[in-house]
Design a protein around this motif. Structure first.
Motif, PDB file in Angstrom:
ATOM      1  N   LEU A  35       3.046   4.744   1.770  1.00  0.00           N
ATOM      2  CA  LEU A  35       3.128   3.732   2.897  1.00  0.00           C
ATOM      3  C   LEU A  35       2.215   4.257   4.111  1.00  0.00           C
TER       4      LEU A  35
ATOM      5  N   ALA B  62      -1.275   3.568   2.824  1.00  0.00           N
ATOM      6  CA  ALA B  62      -1.583   2.031   2.898  1.00  0.00           C
ATOM      7  C   ALA B  62      -2.063   1.583   4.145  1.00  0.00           C
ATOM      8  N   VAL B  63      -0.960   1.950   5.114  1.00  0.00           N
ATOM      9  CA  VAL B  63      -1.172   1.655   6.382  1.00  0.00           C
ATOM     10  C   VAL B  63      -2.615   2.212   7.158  1.00  0.00           C
TER      11      VAL B  63
ATOM     12  N   GLY C 298      -5.742   0.554   5.444  1.00  0.00           N
ATOM     13  CA  GLY C 298      -5.660  -0.909   5.828  1.00  0.00           C
ATOM     14  C   GLY C 298      -6.219  -0.942   7.196  1.00  0.00           C
TER      15      GLY C 298
ATOM     16  N   CYS D  16      -5.459   0.661  -0.279  1.00  0.00           N
ATOM     17  CA  CYS D  16      -4.545  -0.109   0.764  1.00  0.00           C
ATOM     18  C   CYS D  16      -3.601  -1.015  -0.210  1.00  0.00           C
ATOM     19  N   VAL D  17      -4.351  -1.863  -1.052  1.00  0.00           N
ATOM     20  CA  VAL D  17      -3.661  -2.508  -1.978  1.00  0.00           C
ATOM     21  C   VAL D  17      -2.963  -1.775  -3.117  1.00  0.00           C
TER      22      VAL D  17
ATOM     23  N   ASN E 206      -1.906   1.394  -2.916  1.00  0.00           N
ATOM     24  CA  ASN E 206      -0.610   2.030  -2.479  1.00  0.00           C
ATOM     25  C   ASN E 206       0.657   0.996  -2.001  1.00  0.00           C
ATOM     26  N   ALA E 207       0.317  -0.284  -1.579  1.00  0.00           N
ATOM     27  CA  ALA E 207       1.327  -1.028  -1.363  1.00  0.00           C
ATOM     28  C   ALA E 207       2.064  -1.595  -2.834  1.00  0.00           C
ATOM     29  N   GLU E 208       1.282  -1.663  -3.671  1.00  0.00           N
ATOM     30  CA  GLU E 208       1.612  -1.916  -4.965  1.00  0.00           C
ATOM     31  C   GLU E 208       2.652  -0.874  -5.466  1.00  0.00           C
TER      32      GLU E 208
ATOM     33  N   LEU F 238       4.312   1.020  -3.706  1.00  0.00           N
ATOM     34  CA  LEU F 238       5.459   0.940  -2.934  1.00  0.00           C
ATOM     35  C   LEU F 238       6.625  -0.145  -3.585  1.00  0.00           C
ATOM     36  N   VAL F 239       6.154  -1.053  -3.930  1.00  0.00           N
ATOM     37  CA  VAL F 239       6.686  -2.391  -4.342  1.00  0.00           C
ATOM     38  C   VAL F 239       7.131  -1.869  -5.869  1.00  0.00           C
TER      39      VAL F 239
ATOM     40  N   GLU G  40      -6.532  -6.712  -8.798  1.00  0.00           N
ATOM     41  CA  GLU G  40      -6.729  -5.990  -7.647  1.00  0.00           C
ATOM     42  C   GLU G  40      -8.133  -5.552  -7.267  1.00  0.00           C
TER      43      GLU G  40
END
Length: 140
Positions: free
Chosen positions: A11, A14-15, A18, A59-60, A62-64, A66-67, A79
């Motif tokens: 998280l 990713a932040v 980004g 960013c993308v 690490n967001a994936e 998390l999800v 991606e």
């Protein structure tokens, strides 16, 4: 109980990546006239936009993570191509040659990211030897 966030959290990564990607785009867009002054400035612009690609891919990815969970990996089709197209179009707004050089520098950076990732995250595959069947007999 509050859940503590470790320093290696996807998280946070990713932040931060980004935000840095947006800062690079805004800065390069703000100084767009500087890239029109000489050819070396245009190449530097493509190199800086390749960092935007690396940060947006981070960013993308690490967001994936998390999800979809920790075992999820970034693939070429959704991606990487999406981030590369986004970076090339953003660089094309600044200068056309920045777009082409950013693609080149991004692919070089992607190659080295893949090498580093393979070195640290690939698990060795254990190959098991299967017994060979004899040539005269059939298995039923």
């Amino acid at each position: 109980m509050s859940k503590s966030i470790s320093t290696k959290s996807p998280l946070i990564s990713a932040v931060i990546s980004g935000i840095l990607s947006l800062v690079i785009f805004a800065t390069l867009r703000f100084y767009a006239q500087w890239f029109n002054t000489s050819q070396i400035n245009t190449l530097i612009g493509g190199y800086l936009f390749s960092w935007m690609f690396i940060l947006s891919l981070t960013c993308v990815s690490n967001a994936e993570t998390l999800v979809f969970g920790a075992d999820f990996q970034a693939r070429l089709v959704p991606e990487i191509l999406l981030c590369l197209a986004m970076t090339a179009s953003a660089a094309g707004v600044v200068h056309r040659v920045c777009a082409t050089t950013s693609i080149f520098f991004s692919l070089v950076g992607l190659y080295f990211i893949n090498r580093i990732s393979s070195k640290y995250y690939n698990n060795p595959v254990v190959v098991e030897d299967l017994p060979l069947r004899k040539s005269g007999k059939k298995n039923k």
